[in-house]
Structures are given as structure tokens and as C-alpha cells.
Design a protein around this motif. Sequence first.
Motif, PDB file in Angstrom:
ATOM      1  N   HIS A   1     -19.153  19.559  12.377  1.00 23.68           N
ATOM      2  CA  HIS A   1     -19.201  18.122  12.624  1.00 23.68           C
ATOM      3  C   HIS A   1     -18.841  17.834  14.082  1.00 23.68           C
ATOM      4  O   HIS A   1     -17.740  18.163  14.521  1.00 23.68           O
ATOM      5  CB  HIS A   1     -18.212  17.408  11.696  1.00 23.68           C
ATOM      6  CG  HIS A   1     -18.058  15.964  11.995  1.00 23.68           C
ATOM      7  ND1 HIS A   1     -19.027  15.028  11.678  1.00 23.68           N
ATOM      8  CD2 HIS A   1     -17.054  15.287  12.618  1.00 23.68           C
ATOM      9  CE1 HIS A   1     -18.608  13.832  12.088  1.00 23.68           C
ATOM     10  NE2 HIS A   1     -17.425  13.968  12.659  1.00 23.68           N
ATOM     11  N   PRO A   2     -19.779  17.233  14.860  1.00 21.67           N
ATOM     12  CA  PRO A   2     -19.457  16.905  16.251  1.00 21.67           C
ATOM     13  C   PRO A   2     -18.358  15.851  16.308  1.00 21.67           C
ATOM     14  O   PRO A   2     -18.455  14.796  15.686  1.00 21.67           O
ATOM     15  CB  PRO A   2     -20.773  16.379  16.816  1.00 21.67           C
ATOM     16  CG  PRO A   2     -21.609  16.017  15.657  1.00 21.67           C
ATOM     17  CD  PRO A   2     -21.118  16.806  14.483  1.00 21.67           C
ATOM     18  N   LEU A   3     -17.306  16.165  17.040  1.00 22.35           N
ATOM     19  CA  LEU A   3     -16.156  15.273  17.137  1.00 22.35           C
ATOM     20  C   LEU A   3     -16.511  14.038  17.969  1.00 22.35           C
ATOM     21  O   LEU A   3     -17.133  14.149  19.025  1.00 22.35           O
ATOM     22  CB  LEU A   3     -15.015  16.031  17.821  1.00 22.35           C
ATOM     23  CG  LEU A   3     -13.589  15.729  17.432  1.00 22.35           C
ATOM     24  CD1 LEU A   3     -13.362  15.979  15.952  1.00 22.35           C
ATOM     25  CD2 LEU A   3     -12.641  16.585  18.244  1.00 22.35           C
ATOM     26  N   SER A   4     -16.131  12.880  17.482  1.00 22.05           N
ATOM     27  CA  SER A   4     -16.290  11.641  18.250  1.00 22.05           C
ATOM     28  C   SER A   4     -15.016  11.419  19.064  1.00 22.05           C
ATOM     29  O   SER A   4     -13.987  12.082  18.852  1.00 22.05           O
ATOM     30  CB  SER A   4     -16.508  10.457  17.307  1.00 22.05           C
ATOM     31  OG  SER A   4     -15.311  10.183  16.585  1.00 22.05           O
ATOM     32  N   ILE A   5     -15.066  10.468  19.978  1.00 20.12           N
ATOM     33  CA  ILE A   5     -13.884  10.152  20.780  1.00 20.12           C
ATOM     34  C   ILE A   5     -12.731   9.709  19.891  1.00 20.12           C
ATOM     35  O   ILE A   5     -11.600  10.188  20.044  1.00 20.12           O
ATOM     36  CB  ILE A   5     -14.227   9.100  21.850  1.00 20.12           C
ATOM     37  CG1 ILE A   5     -15.129   9.733  22.910  1.00 20.12           C
ATOM     38  CG2 ILE A   5     -12.958   8.525  22.479  1.00 20.12           C
ATOM     39  CD1 ILE A   5     -15.682   8.767  23.938  1.00 20.12           C
ATOM     40  N   SER A   6     -12.995   8.832  18.935  1.00 17.17           N
ATOM     41  CA  SER A   6     -11.904   8.346  18.076  1.00 17.17           C
ATOM     42  C   SER A   6     -11.340   9.472  17.208  1.00 17.17           C
ATOM     43  O   SER A   6     -10.131   9.546  16.978  1.00 17.17           O
ATOM     44  CB  SER A   6     -12.349   7.169  17.217  1.00 17.17           C
ATOM     45  OG  SER A   6     -13.388   7.532  16.349  1.00 17.17           O
ATOM     46  N   GLU A   7     -12.193  10.381  16.746  1.00 18.10           N
ATOM     47  CA  GLU A   7     -11.702  11.523  15.957  1.00 18.10           C
ATOM     48  C   GLU A   7     -10.851  12.442  16.824  1.00 18.10           C
ATOM     49  O   GLU A   7      -9.809  12.938  16.384  1.00 18.10           O
ATOM     50  CB  GLU A   7     -12.877  12.286  15.349  1.00 18.10           C
ATOM     51  CG  GLU A   7     -13.576  11.525  14.240  1.00 18.10           C
ATOM     52  CD  GLU A   7     -14.909  12.130  13.856  1.00 18.10           C
ATOM     53  OE1 GLU A   7     -15.294  11.981  12.678  1.00 18.10           O
ATOM     54  OE2 GLU A   7     -15.593  12.747  14.708  1.00 18.10           O
TER      55      GLU A   7
ATOM     56  N   ARG B   1      -9.546  18.630  25.890  1.00 18.52           N
ATOM     57  CA  ARG B   1     -10.614  18.996  26.825  1.00 18.52           C
ATOM     58  C   ARG B   1     -11.822  18.075  26.613  1.00 18.52           C
ATOM     59  O   ARG B   1     -12.419  17.584  27.570  1.00 18.52           O
ATOM     60  CB  ARG B   1     -11.029  20.459  26.631  1.00 18.52           C
ATOM     61  CG  ARG B   1     -12.164  20.875  27.566  1.00 18.52           C
ATOM     62  CD  ARG B   1     -12.792  22.247  27.304  1.00 18.52           C
ATOM     63  NE  ARG B   1     -12.178  23.098  26.346  1.00 18.52           N
ATOM     64  CZ  ARG B   1     -11.379  24.123  26.645  1.00 18.52           C
ATOM     65  NH1 ARG B   1     -11.101  24.395  27.900  1.00 18.52           N
ATOM     66  NH2 ARG B   1     -10.885  24.868  25.684  1.00 18.52           N
ATOM     67  N   PHE B   2     -12.172  17.824  25.357  1.00 19.35           N
ATOM     68  CA  PHE B   2     -13.299  16.953  25.028  1.00 19.35           C
ATOM     69  C   PHE B   2     -13.074  15.544  25.580  1.00 19.35           C
ATOM     70  O   PHE B   2     -13.957  14.956  26.216  1.00 19.35           O
ATOM     71  CB  PHE B   2     -13.497  16.915  23.515  1.00 19.35           C
ATOM     72  CG  PHE B   2     -14.526  15.927  23.043  1.00 19.35           C
ATOM     73  CD1 PHE B   2     -15.881  16.141  23.258  1.00 19.35           C
ATOM     74  CD2 PHE B   2     -14.136  14.776  22.384  1.00 19.35           C
ATOM     75  CE1 PHE B   2     -16.825  15.226  22.826  1.00 19.35           C
ATOM     76  CE2 PHE B   2     -15.069  13.855  21.938  1.00 19.35           C
ATOM     77  CZ  PHE B   2     -16.421  14.079  22.166  1.00 19.35           C
TER      78      PHE B   2
ATOM     79  N   GLY C   1     -18.795  11.902  30.771  1.00 16.77           N
ATOM     80  CA  GLY C   1     -19.515  11.418  29.601  1.00 16.77           C
ATOM     81  C   GLY C   1     -19.506  12.436  28.477  1.00 16.77           C
ATOM     82  O   GLY C   1     -19.041  13.568  28.628  1.00 16.77           O
ATOM     83  N   ASP C   2     -20.020  12.010  27.345  1.00 18.64           N
ATOM     84  CA  ASP C   2     -20.059  12.849  26.146  1.00 18.64           C
ATOM     85  C   ASP C   2     -20.920  14.081  26.408  1.00 18.64           C
ATOM     86  O   ASP C   2     -22.090  13.952  26.767  1.00 18.64           O
ATOM     87  CB  ASP C   2     -20.621  12.031  24.980  1.00 18.64           C
ATOM     88  CG  ASP C   2     -20.474  12.721  23.643  1.00 18.64           C
ATOM     89  OD1 ASP C   2     -20.446  13.968  23.594  1.00 18.64           O
ATOM     90  OD2 ASP C   2     -20.407  11.995  22.635  1.00 18.64           O
ATOM     91  N   PRO C   3     -20.371  15.291  26.230  1.00 18.57           N
ATOM     92  CA  PRO C   3     -21.111  16.511  26.557  1.00 18.57           C
ATOM     93  C   PRO C   3     -22.052  17.028  25.476  1.00 18.57           C
ATOM     94  O   PRO C   3     -22.641  18.089  25.629  1.00 18.57           O
ATOM     95  CB  PRO C   3     -19.973  17.522  26.772  1.00 18.57           C
ATOM     96  CG  PRO C   3     -18.923  17.075  25.817  1.00 18.57           C
ATOM     97  CD  PRO C   3     -18.998  15.561  25.834  1.00 18.57           C
ATOM     98  N   ARG C   4     -22.195  16.292  24.374  1.00 22.76           N
ATOM     99  CA  ARG C   4     -23.015  16.797  23.276  1.00 22.76           C
ATOM    100  C   ARG C   4     -24.402  17.196  23.752  1.00 22.76           C
ATOM    101  O   ARG C   4     -24.976  16.510  24.564  1.00 22.76           O
ATOM    102  CB  ARG C   4     -23.152  15.740  22.178  1.00 22.76           C
ATOM    103  CG  ARG C   4     -21.887  15.559  21.412  1.00 22.76           C
ATOM    104  CD  ARG C   4     -22.073  14.557  20.325  1.00 22.76           C
ATOM    105  NE  ARG C   4     -20.903  13.691  20.295  1.00 22.76           N
ATOM    106  CZ  ARG C   4     -20.729  12.728  19.429  1.00 22.76           C
ATOM    107  NH1 ARG C   4     -21.618  12.467  18.533  1.00 22.76           N
ATOM    108  NH2 ARG C   4     -19.651  12.009  19.455  1.00 22.76           N
TER     109      ARG C   4
ATOM    110  N   GLY D   1     -17.749  24.102  28.292  1.00 21.60           N
ATOM    111  CA  GLY D   1     -18.620  23.567  29.334  1.00 21.60           C
ATOM    112  C   GLY D   1     -20.068  23.681  28.916  1.00 21.60           C
ATOM    113  O   GLY D   1     -20.381  24.091  27.801  1.00 21.60           O
ATOM    114  N   THR D   2     -20.944  23.313  29.818  1.00 21.57           N
ATOM    115  CA  THR D   2     -22.381  23.420  29.581  1.00 21.57           C
ATOM    116  C   THR D   2     -22.859  24.801  30.029  1.00 21.57           C
ATOM    117  O   THR D   2     -22.115  25.518  30.713  1.00 21.57           O
ATOM    118  CB  THR D   2     -23.135  22.320  30.342  1.00 21.57           C
ATOM    119  OG1 THR D   2     -22.834  22.432  31.735  1.00 21.57           O
ATOM    120  CG2 THR D   2     -22.750  20.937  29.841  1.00 21.57           C
ATOM    121  N   PRO D   3     -24.070  25.183  29.666  1.00 18.94           N
ATOM    122  CA  PRO D   3     -24.568  26.496  30.083  1.00 18.94           C
ATOM    123  C   PRO D   3     -24.596  26.637  31.606  1.00 18.94           C
ATOM    124  O   PRO D   3     -24.868  25.676  32.326  1.00 18.94           O
ATOM    125  CB  PRO D   3     -25.992  26.536  29.510  1.00 18.94           C
ATOM    126  CG  PRO D   3     -25.953  25.594  28.363  1.00 18.94           C
ATOM    127  CD  PRO D   3     -25.019  24.500  28.783  1.00 18.94           C
TER     128      PRO D   3
END
Length: 137
Positions: free
Chosen positions: A12-18, A48-49, A57-60, A83-85
Motif C-alpha cells: 500500500h503506497p503511504l500517503s502523507i497523512s498515513e 524520509r518520505f 513532491g510525492d515520489p510515487r 530515491g528514484t532510479p
Amino acid sequence: MDDLVTGRLVLHPLSISEAERVLTGEPDATALWAPEYPAEGDVSAARRFLTTCANTGDPRPFGTYEIRRGEDGRTIGGVDFHGTPDENGSVTIGYGLIPSAQGKGKITWNGTTEVAEPKNQPHQAQARPAVTEPKWT
């Protein structure tokens, strides 16, 4: 981004509030946390998120995920992209499970690639685990 369902687990991708709730250790009324969750690594990943979200911004899809058991939806750990690739398409992933979920065959290598290459996403990444070769089953 939708949940990723892999056999016996849900990522489950974590949201900011989570993520904010993980930092405080206080779930909301709808959260199904296993008793040992969140562990220290989950709190670190949430921090970190949130820092990444605030700075860039959101890294998803390259963010933080809760690992939930498929049979009851309880959160038993987390997965975090560090991080990103990079320029070679490699990305480092860390993960952790609460002690009571460890050693039960929940993680092996194939699911990490699924997280790194989410369905309907143009990203092509090679997962490099921060720990010994995980595999989601």
C-alpha cells in the motif's frame, strides 16, 4: 496510485497523512496495524518520505509502502525506495517486517521487481535491495 497485490501480501503506497501517523505511532480508526507496527525502520522511512514530499513532491511510484497481510489487511512492515532510479536505472530499496512476521516466507525476490516496475507506469528500474535479496510472495 493503487495498492499492489502480490500473492499473500498487499503493498500500500503511504500517503502523507498515513506517514504522519506512522511518525506519531498513532493509527487512525481505519488503520489495521499489527501490534509491533511501526518499527524503527518504518518510522525512519516515513520521515524520509515526508521530507521528500516537502522538498520535491510525492515520489510515487518510488516512495514508501506499507506491507499488509492479504488475509486480514494488517500492516506488518514496510518497503521504502531510497530515491528514484539512477542514470543506470538502478534503485535501492529497503524493507522490514515486524518480528512476528519474520521467517514465515513472506518475502523473496520477485515482488521487489513488481514494486520497481509498477503496472501502467513508464518507469524501468532495476531493484537493488538494501538488504539480502527479498522476494514478495
